[in-house]
Scaffold this active site. Structure first.
Site, mmCIF file in Angstrom:
data_model
loop_
_atom_site.group_PDB
_atom_site.id
_atom_site.type_symbol
_atom_site.label_atom_id
_atom_site.label_comp_id
_atom_site.label_asym_id
_atom_site.label_seq_id
_atom_site.Cartn_x
_atom_site.Cartn_y
_atom_site.Cartn_z
ATOM 1 N N HIS A 135 38.775 8.455 -12.211
ATOM 2 C CA HIS A 135 39.470 7.207 -11.864
ATOM 3 C C HIS A 135 38.547 6.000 -12.090
ATOM 4 O O HIS A 135 37.679 6.048 -12.933
ATOM 5 C CB HIS A 135 40.007 7.275 -10.433
ATOM 6 C CG HIS A 135 40.820 8.509 -10.184
ATOM 7 N ND1 HIS A 135 42.072 8.705 -10.710
ATOM 8 C CD2 HIS A 135 40.513 9.661 -9.504
ATOM 9 C CE1 HIS A 135 42.530 9.890 -10.357
ATOM 10 N NE2 HIS A 135 41.604 10.504 -9.638
ATOM 11 N N GLU A 150 39.746 7.221 -3.735
ATOM 12 C CA GLU A 150 39.029 8.351 -4.333
ATOM 13 C C GLU A 150 37.964 7.875 -5.318
ATOM 14 O O GLU A 150 36.875 8.458 -5.408
ATOM 15 C CB GLU A 150 40.032 9.265 -5.055
ATOM 16 C CG GLU A 150 39.402 10.449 -5.769
ATOM 17 C CD GLU A 150 40.400 11.248 -6.586
ATOM 18 O OE1 GLU A 150 39.971 12.216 -7.256
ATOM 19 O OE2 GLU A 150 41.610 10.904 -6.586
ATOM 20 N N HIS A 203 36.300 14.883 -9.047
ATOM 21 C CA HIS A 203 37.540 14.393 -8.435
ATOM 22 C C HIS A 203 37.628 14.923 -7.006
ATOM 23 O O HIS A 203 36.819 15.753 -6.583
ATOM 24 C CB HIS A 203 38.764 14.873 -9.234
ATOM 25 C CG HIS A 203 38.972 14.150 -10.522
ATOM 26 N ND1 HIS A 203 39.889 13.127 -10.657
ATOM 27 C CD2 HIS A 203 38.374 14.298 -11.733
ATOM 28 C CE1 HIS A 203 39.847 12.676 -11.901
ATOM 29 N NE2 HIS A 203 38.932 13.373 -12.578
ATOM 30 N N GLU A 265 37.015 19.550 -8.149
ATOM 31 C CA GLU A 265 37.738 18.909 -7.027
ATOM 32 C C GLU A 265 36.957 19.264 -5.775
ATOM 33 O O GLU A 265 37.091 20.354 -5.220
ATOM 34 C CB GLU A 265 39.172 19.438 -6.948
ATOM 35 C CG GLU A 265 40.061 19.092 -8.141
ATOM 36 C CD GLU A 265 40.735 17.734 -8.008
ATOM 37 O OE1 GLU A 265 40.339 16.949 -7.127
ATOM 38 O OE2 GLU A 265 41.676 17.461 -8.782
#
Length: 301
Positions: A135, A150, A203, A265
């Site tokens: 992101h 995030e 992430h 993740e």
């Protein structure tokens, strides 16, 4: 008697003519051979002129291993500090060099480093690692229960790994080093263009209903990335959060990468317990240290 004498003189003349002819032919053949030698010599000198490197580089690192190809594990020769190698070209951060009649590749960034390849137990220093902070900019990513983005924590974790790798001599490239917008497609494109050997994307997961899931997962897309995913997942076992293992993930950043690539993740950002870790500097540092250890294991000689 006169006739016999004339015949003898005629035979003698013919023999002399034949001998002269033989000498002429021999002289001609010697000349042809000499000419051929001169032509071959000229060709050899021409080839040598165009193939011999006109530029040389001095190795100042304690010792480096010339590889058969960029990112290859196959060794061609070992060169030590003070050795001069012929420079031929550069590709994806590697120099094509000639040494002792052999041609191979050296990581450009190591030539003037303090790295000693003869003492290394892995090839981590020879890797070009792209670290992708998920992101960024207008793309905030998932939201924590307190409204934090995030993108903030993916960058912190990516920078922690970058700092951890500083002592490894590895070549590290970041897809972003601040809060800027970076298109998804440009991330693997950068890795492919720069000749990366490894790609790691950070992430954090999220669920539709908060506080309903916990733990971290290592994703891969290509079969060639499965070994890297497994190795990194195992290295992360000491974390307090549950290891949900490895899984196939159809994510563009790892799907479009041509080198071994994983997407990590590292917890559920909208889970209260996970968030306490995700937002913690100590957790970020621990993840970076464990990923570093995993990369060492993955690149073991």
């Amino acid at each position: 008697m006169l006739r016999i004498k004339l015949d003898d003189e005629k035979v003698t003349g013919l023999k002399r003519a034949q001998q002269r002819r033989k000498k002429q032919l021999m002289t001609l053949r010697i000349a042809e051979i000499m000419l051929l030698i001169l032509i071959c010599g000229a060709i050899w000198l021409g080839i040598r002129h165009f193939t011999q490197p006109k530029v040389t580089k001095m190795i100042t690192a304690p010792a480096l291993i010339i590889r058969q190809a960029p990112n290859s594990s196959k060794a061609v020769a070992t060169v030590k500090s003070g050795t001069e190698v012929g420079y031929l070209s550069t590709k994806n951060g590697w120099d094509k060099v000639s040494y002792d009649g052999k041609v191979g590749w050296l990581p450009t960034w190591l030539i003037k480093s303090t790295y000693d390849a003869t003492k290394a137990t892995n090839r981590l220093a020879e890797q070009t690692i792209v670290i992708d902070a998920g992101h960024g900019g207008v793309d905030s990513g998932a939201l924590a229960n307190n409204g934090n983005y995030e993108k903030k924590y993916t960058l912190q974790m990516a920078l922690a790994l970058k700092n951890q790798l500083a002592s490894s001599h590895a070549r590290v490239i970041m897809t972003r080093s601040g809060d800027q917008t970076v298109a998804l497609a440009s991330r693997p494109k950068l890795a492919n263009k720069r000749g990366a050997s490894l790609f790691i994307s950070f992430h954090f997961d999220s669920t539709p209903v908060a506080n309903t899931a916990s733990g971290f997962t290592t994703y891969y897309y290509h079969k060639a990335s499965k070994s890297l995913a497994r190795t990194l997942s195992q290295s992360l076992n000491p974390l307090t959060l549950d290891n949900r293992g490895i899984d196939y993930g159809n994510f563009q950043v790892i799907r479009d990468s041509t080198m071994p690539a994983v997407l990590l993740e590292m917890g559920y950002i909208n889970d209260y317990t996970d968030y306490q870790y995700i937002s913690s500097s100590s957790y970020q540092q621990q993840v970076a240290q464990l990923v570093y250890k995993g990369l060492e294991n993955y690149t073991t000689n």
